[in-house]
Design an enzyme around this catalytic site. Sequence first.
Site, PDB file in Angstrom:
ATOM      1  N   ASN A  12       0.871  -1.186   0.000  1.00 33.69           N
ATOM      2  CA  ASN A  12       0.000   0.000   0.000  1.00 33.69           C
ATOM      3  C   ASN A  12       0.902   1.228   0.000  1.00 33.69           C
ATOM      4  O   ASN A  12       1.498   1.559   1.018  1.00 33.69           O
ATOM      5  CB  ASN A  12      -0.883  -0.045   1.261  1.00 33.69           C
ATOM      6  CG  ASN A  12      -1.677   1.232   1.445  1.00 33.69           C
ATOM      7  OD1 ASN A  12      -1.774   2.062   0.539  1.00 33.69           O
ATOM      8  ND2 ASN A  12      -2.254   1.398   2.632  1.00 33.69           N
ATOM      9  N   TRP A  13       1.005   1.852  -1.163  1.00 37.05           N
ATOM     10  CA  TRP A  13       1.948   2.970  -1.288  1.00 37.05           C
ATOM     11  C   TRP A  13       1.401   4.258  -0.670  1.00 37.05           C
ATOM     12  O   TRP A  13       2.103   5.261  -0.593  1.00 37.05           O
ATOM     13  CB  TRP A  13       2.283   3.215  -2.765  1.00 37.05           C
ATOM     14  CG  TRP A  13       2.981   2.086  -3.449  1.00 37.05           C
ATOM     15  CD1 TRP A  13       3.248   0.836  -2.936  1.00 37.05           C
ATOM     16  CD2 TRP A  13       3.499   2.084  -4.783  1.00 37.05           C
ATOM     17  NE1 TRP A  13       3.898   0.073  -3.877  1.00 37.05           N
ATOM     18  CE2 TRP A  13       4.066   0.808  -5.022  1.00 37.05           C
ATOM     19  CE3 TRP A  13       3.531   3.041  -5.800  1.00 37.05           C
ATOM     20  CZ2 TRP A  13       4.662   0.475  -6.238  1.00 37.05           C
ATOM     21  CZ3 TRP A  13       4.120   2.702  -7.010  1.00 37.05           C
ATOM     22  CH2 TRP A  13       4.686   1.435  -7.224  1.00 37.05           C
ATOM     23  N   LYS A  14       0.136   4.256  -0.322  1.00 40.23           N
ATOM     24  CA  LYS A  14      -0.518   5.441   0.263  1.00 40.23           C
ATOM     25  C   LYS A  14      -0.304   6.656  -0.644  1.00 40.23           C
ATOM     26  O   LYS A  14      -0.243   6.513  -1.858  1.00 40.23           O
ATOM     27  CB  LYS A  14      -0.019   5.674   1.696  1.00 40.23           C
ATOM     28  CG  LYS A  14      -0.122   4.413   2.546  1.00 40.23           C
ATOM     29  CD  LYS A  14       0.044   4.678   4.003  1.00 40.23           C
ATOM     30  CE  LYS A  14       0.015   3.360   4.760  1.00 40.23           C
ATOM     31  NZ  LYS A  14       0.056   3.511   6.195  1.00 40.23           N
ATOM     32  N   HIS A  98      -9.369   1.036   4.851  1.00 44.77           N
ATOM     33  CA  HIS A  98      -8.099   1.163   5.585  1.00 44.77           C
ATOM     34  C   HIS A  98      -8.338   2.067   6.807  1.00 44.77           C
ATOM     35  O   HIS A  98      -9.145   2.991   6.757  1.00 44.77           O
ATOM     36  CB  HIS A  98      -7.031   1.780   4.658  1.00 44.77           C
ATOM     37  CG  HIS A  98      -5.664   1.740   5.259  1.00 44.77           C
ATOM     38  ND1 HIS A  98      -5.236   2.675   6.175  1.00 44.77           N
ATOM     39  CD2 HIS A  98      -4.636   0.866   5.100  1.00 44.77           C
ATOM     40  CE1 HIS A  98      -3.997   2.371   6.544  1.00 44.77           C
ATOM     41  NE2 HIS A  98      -3.615   1.276   5.903  1.00 44.77           N
ATOM     42  N   GLU A 100      -6.775   4.426   7.985  1.00 41.47           N
ATOM     43  CA  GLU A 100      -6.601   5.866   7.752  1.00 41.47           C
ATOM     44  C   GLU A 100      -7.866   6.459   7.136  1.00 41.47           C
ATOM     45  O   GLU A 100      -8.231   7.603   7.430  1.00 41.47           O
ATOM     46  CB  GLU A 100      -5.376   6.104   6.853  1.00 41.47           C
ATOM     47  CG  GLU A 100      -4.089   5.891   7.644  1.00 41.47           C
ATOM     48  CD  GLU A 100      -2.905   5.400   6.813  1.00 41.47           C
ATOM     49  OE1 GLU A 100      -2.947   5.471   5.577  1.00 41.47           O
ATOM     50  OE2 GLU A 100      -1.926   4.935   7.436  1.00 41.47           O
ATOM     51  N   GLU A 170      -5.251  -5.314  10.514  1.00 37.82           N
ATOM     52  CA  GLU A 170      -4.220  -4.309  10.781  1.00 37.82           C
ATOM     53  C   GLU A 170      -4.511  -3.624  12.112  1.00 37.82           C
ATOM     54  O   GLU A 170      -5.324  -2.686  12.165  1.00 37.82           O
ATOM     55  CB  GLU A 170      -4.220  -3.250   9.676  1.00 37.82           C
ATOM     56  CG  GLU A 170      -3.950  -3.807   8.302  1.00 37.82           C
ATOM     57  CD  GLU A 170      -3.362  -2.742   7.382  1.00 37.82           C
ATOM     58  OE1 GLU A 170      -2.261  -2.984   6.873  1.00 37.82           O
ATOM     59  OE2 GLU A 170      -3.982  -1.677   7.201  1.00 37.82           O
ATOM     60  N   GLY A 176       2.567   1.933  10.872  1.00 36.94           N
ATOM     61  CA  GLY A 176       3.507   3.053  10.749  1.00 36.94           C
ATOM     62  C   GLY A 176       4.183   3.426  12.055  1.00 36.94           C
ATOM     63  O   GLY A 176       4.802   4.480  12.170  1.00 36.94           O
ATOM     64  N   SER A 216       3.613  -2.487  10.323  1.00 39.40           N
ATOM     65  CA  SER A 216       5.068  -2.511  10.474  1.00 39.40           C
ATOM     66  C   SER A 216       5.695  -3.858  10.081  1.00 39.40           C
ATOM     67  O   SER A 216       6.631  -4.330  10.730  1.00 39.40           O
ATOM     68  CB  SER A 216       5.474  -2.120  11.900  1.00 39.40           C
ATOM     69  OG  SER A 216       5.009  -0.811  12.191  1.00 39.40           O
ATOM     70  N   GLY A 237       2.914  -1.199   4.353  1.00 44.58           N
ATOM     71  CA  GLY A 237       2.916   0.233   4.064  1.00 44.58           C
ATOM     72  C   GLY A 237       4.321   0.728   3.790  1.00 44.58           C
ATOM     73  O   GLY A 237       4.851   0.613   2.679  1.00 44.58           O
ATOM     74  N   GLY A 238       4.971   1.260   4.819  1.00 42.79           N
ATOM     75  CA  GLY A 238       6.287   1.890   4.671  1.00 42.79           C
ATOM     76  C   GLY A 238       7.302   1.045   3.913  1.00 42.79           C
ATOM     77  O   GLY A 238       8.008   1.552   3.022  1.00 42.79           O
TER      78      GLY A 238
HETATM   79  C1  PEP Z   1      -0.672   0.022   6.267  1.00 38.62           C
HETATM   80  O1  PEP Z   1      -0.918   1.197   6.359  1.00 38.62           O
HETATM   81  O2  PEP Z   1      -1.454  -0.724   5.638  1.00 38.62           O
HETATM   82  C2  PEP Z   1       0.511  -0.482   6.948  1.00 38.62           C
HETATM   83  C3  PEP Z   1       0.516  -1.723   7.335  1.00 38.62           C
HETATM   84  O3  PEP Z   1       1.537   0.392   7.146  1.00 38.62           O
HETATM   85  P1  PEP Z   1       3.003   0.059   7.768  1.00 38.62           P
HETATM   86  O4  PEP Z   1       3.478  -1.199   7.114  1.00 38.62           O
HETATM   87  O5  PEP Z   1       3.834   1.246   7.403  1.00 38.62           O
HETATM   88  O6  PEP Z   1       2.808  -0.108   9.228  1.00 38.62           O
END
Ligand code: PEP
Length: 254
Positions: A12-14, A98, A100, A170, A176, A216, A237-238
């Site tokens: 997920n590049w956001k 998601h 967010e 999640e 994050g 994470s 994500g990251g």
């Molecule tokens: C996400 O937002 O879906 C996520 C899992 O982010 P991260 O891996 O950065 O925690």
Amino acid sequence: MDKERKLIIAGNWKMNKTVAEALDLIQGLKRELAAVKEVDMVVCPPFTALSEVSKLVLDSNLRLGAQNMSENTGGAYTGEVAPMMLKEFSVRYVILGHSERRQFQKETDALIAKKALAAHAVELKPIVCVGETLAEREGGLTEQVLATQIHGSLAGLSKEQMNETVIAYEPVWAIGTGKTATTEQAQSTHAYIRSLIQKMFDDAVARRVRIQYGGSVKPSNARELMSQPDVDGALVGGAALEVRSFADIVKNSI
Ligand code: PEP
């Protein structure tokens, strides 16, 4: 790794990557991951990069996903993107609900369920996100929160549609933040979610549905997380923003 279900690892590049940066990242991933057959790999760039990225992934083992879409099929909805518009770019998956979006766009379970049905109507596979906050976990409310989210966000789906739906667990406190659920926490929560699916649908659907872990995920924790029997992949994500880390997460999961 011998798993009951094929792993699905999605990035997920956001709200990151210009078109040029997106193409760079895809080229690197294609190079690094060309030989991978054991894992379904999905990249979810921002809308603005879908068109160009779709051309690059066409001849690869990477599948394309979007990060959101409208529950409506078209018309006067300024700023929204319709499900069919995603299909134009060979998008196969769409992340829905998601945390967010639940937090900043106030998306509700009922809206997410509408979006999931709209996705299936055009044969897009939804990745439906659920997860508790830190206060909810510490308050002993995790199961209650997940039951509400699962029942609400998947309401109205048929068994056939559920078979083509992915769930992403999640925990909001792990997104994050660098904090990851322990493998025991992840496994027991995934098993609980599967039991909810079993009650809501049936045994066969519960055995088949893939439940990703997100929060994470990085190369160093991917193997242990993915080795849990009820963890069927990751939503990243990251670490999905760099070739090295995403490719290593995939490779360490095999
Ligand atoms: C996400 O937002 O879906 C996520 C899992 O982010 P991260 O891996 O950065 O925690």
